[in-house]
Design an enzyme around this catalytic site. Structure first.
Site, PDB file in Angstrom:
ATOM      1  N   ALA A 108       0.764  -1.250   0.000  1.00 42.41           N
ATOM      2  CA  ALA A 108       0.000   0.000   0.000  1.00 42.41           C
ATOM      3  C   ALA A 108       0.796   1.301   0.000  1.00 42.41           C
ATOM      4  O   ALA A 108       0.270   2.338  -0.397  1.00 42.41           O
ATOM      5  CB  ALA A 108      -0.950  -0.010   1.187  1.00 42.41           C
ATOM      6  N   PRO A 110       3.137   4.452  -0.961  1.00 44.44           N
ATOM      7  CA  PRO A 110       2.866   5.491   0.048  1.00 44.44           C
ATOM      8  C   PRO A 110       1.379   5.785   0.300  1.00 44.44           C
ATOM      9  O   PRO A 110       1.063   6.637   1.124  1.00 44.44           O
ATOM     10  CB  PRO A 110       3.551   6.720  -0.552  1.00 44.44           C
ATOM     11  CG  PRO A 110       3.487   6.500  -2.024  1.00 44.44           C
ATOM     12  CD  PRO A 110       3.615   5.018  -2.238  1.00 44.44           C
ATOM     13  N   CYS A 228       3.696  -0.830 -12.416  1.00 39.74           N
ATOM     14  CA  CYS A 228       4.042   0.331 -13.253  1.00 39.74           C
ATOM     15  C   CYS A 228       5.185  -0.092 -14.175  1.00 39.74           C
ATOM     16  O   CYS A 228       6.221   0.557 -14.232  1.00 39.74           O
ATOM     17  CB  CYS A 228       4.377   1.546 -12.408  1.00 39.74           C
ATOM     18  SG  CYS A 228       5.697   1.298 -11.236  1.00 39.74           S
TER      19      CYS A 228
HETATM   20  N1  SAM Z   1       0.054   1.078  -3.945  1.00 40.60           N
HETATM   21  C1  SAM Z   1       1.023   2.119  -3.679  1.00 40.60           C
HETATM   22  C2  SAM Z   1       0.437   3.456  -4.057  1.00 40.60           C
HETATM   23  O1  SAM Z   1      -0.430   3.512  -4.941  1.00 40.60           O
HETATM   24  O2  SAM Z   1       0.820   4.470  -3.451  1.00 40.60           O
HETATM   25  C3  SAM Z   1       2.339   1.843  -4.360  1.00 40.60           C
HETATM   26  C4  SAM Z   1       2.874   0.480  -4.064  1.00 40.60           C
HETATM   27  S1  SAM Z   1       4.475   0.170  -4.693  1.00 40.60           S
HETATM   28  C5  SAM Z   1       4.202  -0.057  -6.356  1.00 40.60           C
HETATM   29  C6  SAM Z   1       4.780  -1.435  -4.090  1.00 40.60           C
HETATM   30  C7  SAM Z   1       4.972  -1.542  -2.600  1.00 40.60           C
HETATM   31  O3  SAM Z   1       5.243  -2.906  -2.283  1.00 40.60           O
HETATM   32  C8  SAM Z   1       6.146  -0.743  -2.064  1.00 40.60           C
HETATM   33  O4  SAM Z   1       5.707   0.128  -1.063  1.00 40.60           O
HETATM   34  C9  SAM Z   1       7.094  -1.786  -1.491  1.00 40.60           C
HETATM   35  O5  SAM Z   1       7.731  -1.373  -0.313  1.00 40.60           O
HETATM   36  C10 SAM Z   1       6.177  -2.960  -1.224  1.00 40.60           C
HETATM   37  N2  SAM Z   1       6.907  -4.241  -1.207  1.00 40.60           N
HETATM   38  C11 SAM Z   1       8.228  -4.465  -1.419  1.00 40.60           C
HETATM   39  N3  SAM Z   1       8.510  -5.777  -1.304  1.00 40.60           N
HETATM   40  C12 SAM Z   1       7.371  -6.401  -1.015  1.00 40.60           C
HETATM   41  C13 SAM Z   1       7.020  -7.744  -0.771  1.00 40.60           C
HETATM   42  N4  SAM Z   1       7.919  -8.724  -0.832  1.00 40.60           N
HETATM   43  N5  SAM Z   1       5.746  -8.015  -0.492  1.00 40.60           N
HETATM   44  C14 SAM Z   1       4.827  -7.038  -0.456  1.00 40.60           C
HETATM   45  N6  SAM Z   1       5.089  -5.738  -0.690  1.00 40.60           N
HETATM   46  C15 SAM Z   1       6.348  -5.425  -0.960  1.00 40.60           C
END
Ligand code: SAM
Length: 445
Positions: A108, A110, A228
């Protein structure tokens, strides 16, 4: 700007004659867009150009200094690139929001899509926002607090931890960590860190995350998957795996100019739409026929906790809330989520829920900063209106002069929107704006 050779070859093959336009757009200036907070309607950006697939989305003609805009700090809007706002179309087209009791945003931080989902879901739905990386979880909490809706729980768990909540959620969003190709023109670090090996690593991780998400999704529930990036391994192939296994059906997506749709989802390219690179897919989990267990929803146990009693003047929120005391801290949650919250607290690392009300210091309950942004804040709380110059002074963390007859805790309000608390003592307002959120005026963002 130059791009990694493997990426250039792949995109050229993928896009054919469109490739030159694509690469030109990828070195261009990104559009600026924001999404308005429907719970905090203001005049700010109302008249700007709408994002076609998002009712509250607006394109701005230029990038203002968000840091110097008190409406931004009050949570009246969220700065978000436009393609991601397409989530709304899936919710509107495929989710019966009146039937959603429980939704999960699994990756989720930021908080762009969490704040968006919270705006789209009705008050009787609880939204669980999970972020496993601690520093990013902190930013997620800040953004959700400023959005102001109490129907949220923030957790800090590995996606696998959600498998203990099998068949639990009606709606799950997986906005997966990815190789970030769609962010190349905004983020030079994404270009630097790109490699084919990292694409494969991301694809393997996305598969594991989706496996957990599908276990936690109620049969018939909707899974929204997005990245993305434009790598098929991270996009269509992720969806195809579950279609081939017979676990999901892919849902159709609403049509808009420039958005490319295929059997598994929709693609956004910067030379075709006014937004960054994006892939999104909507799936419905099929009801299993081979196991009755698979169609039974985990039941929350009835709450055994006694609500924590507060005097009327300590209840800073208006409405039906129950209060929990943890150590010296007191938290409020809409009463209808009591059982659900306790169920989550039993198995997950819950770091924020509802609205934090305050912290006891001896017998005095010091109001917590979070109340200031809550959309359920009582209207009767004392406040001081600020003009722009004083509002910025307050956001910098400076003390303000006030009338000497004013005493005690006051909300500081700009154009009707609260920015935080201060305590009036002998003609001076001691600033209680959280240190970590204070602005630096040399930053022009
Ligand atoms: N949904 C967010 C938004 O719209 O603001 C952006 C999410 S970003 C694309 C993906 C997120 O997944 C990051 O915050 C990251 O820290 C987290 N992440 C990293 N490794 C992960 C893992 N193994 N399992 C789940 N989430 C993870």
């Amino acid at each position: 700007m130059s791009f990694p050779a493997d990426f250039t070859h792949r995109m050229t093959a993928q896009l054919g004659a469109e490739a030159p336009d694509f690469f030109q757009a990828l070195t261009g200036v990104p559009p600026v867009s924001i999404r308005l907070n429907p719970f905090k309607p203001s005049q700010r950006f109302q008249q700007d150009v709408p994002v076609p697939w998002c009712t509250q989305g607006r394109y701005l003609s230029e990038r203002p200094s968000f840091t110097r805009d008190p409406f931004f700090h009050a949570g009246c809007y969220y700065v978000q690139e436009a393609s991601s706002m397409y989530v709304e179309m899936i919710v509107r087209e495929h989710v019966d929001v009146s039937g959603v009791r429980f939704a999960l945003d699994l990756c989720a931080a930021p908080g762009g899509k969490s704040t968006h989902l919270r705006s789209l879901l009705p008050s009787q739905s609880l939204l669980v926002c999970n972020e496993v990386v601690p520093q990013r979880n902190f930013i997620l909490c800040e953004n959700l607090v400023k959005w102001g809706h109490p129907g949220i729980v923030v957790t800090r768990n590995d996606p696998e931890d959600f498998t203990q909540y099998a068949n639990y959620f009606d709606l799950i969003l997986v906005d997966a960590p990815c190789s970030g190709e769609g962010m190349f023109r905004k983020d030079p670090i994404a270009v630097k860190e790109w490699s084919q090996a990292n694409v494969s690593l991301c694809a393997a991780r996305q598969s594991t995350i989706l496996e957990s998400a599908l276990a936690a999704l109620f049969p018939g529930g909707i899974l929204i998957y997005s990245t993305c990036t434009w790598s098929e391994d991270e996009d269509e192939q992720q969806v195809k795996r579950w279609v081939d296994e017979g676990l999901v059906e892919v849902l159709s997506l609403p049509v808009f100019d420039g958005i490319e749709r295929n059997d598994y989802g929709a693609r956004f390219y910067p030379h075709r739409v006014k937004g960054e690179g994006f892939f999104i897919s909507a799936m419905r989990k099929k009801a299993s026929t081979d196991s009755i267990l698979n169609t039974q929803r985990r039941k929350s146990k009835p709450s055994k906790q006694k609500p924590f009693g507060l005097s009327e003047d300590q209840k800073y929120l208006a409405g039906d809330f129950f209060y929990q005391r943890q150590g010296d801290d007191v938290w409020a949650m809409p009463t209808h989520f009591k059982d659900l919250l306790e169920d989550l607290q039993a198995g997950l690392r819950v770091v924020y829920s509802g609205c934090k009300i305050g912290t006891f210091k001896g017998k005095e309950l010091l109001p917590s900063p979070e109340i200031a942004w809550s959309i359920h804040r009582k209207n009767s709380l004392p406040f001081i209106p600020l003009d722009l110059s004083l509002a910025l002074q307050y956001l910098r963390g400076e003390a303000l002069p006030v009338d000497p007859y004013l005493k005690g805790w006051m909300l500081l309000v700009y154009e009707g929107y609260s920015l935080g608390w201060g305590k009036a003592v002998n003609g001076r307002l001691n600033n209680a704006y959280p240190k970590e959120w204070r602005i630096r005026m040399d930053v022009n963002r």
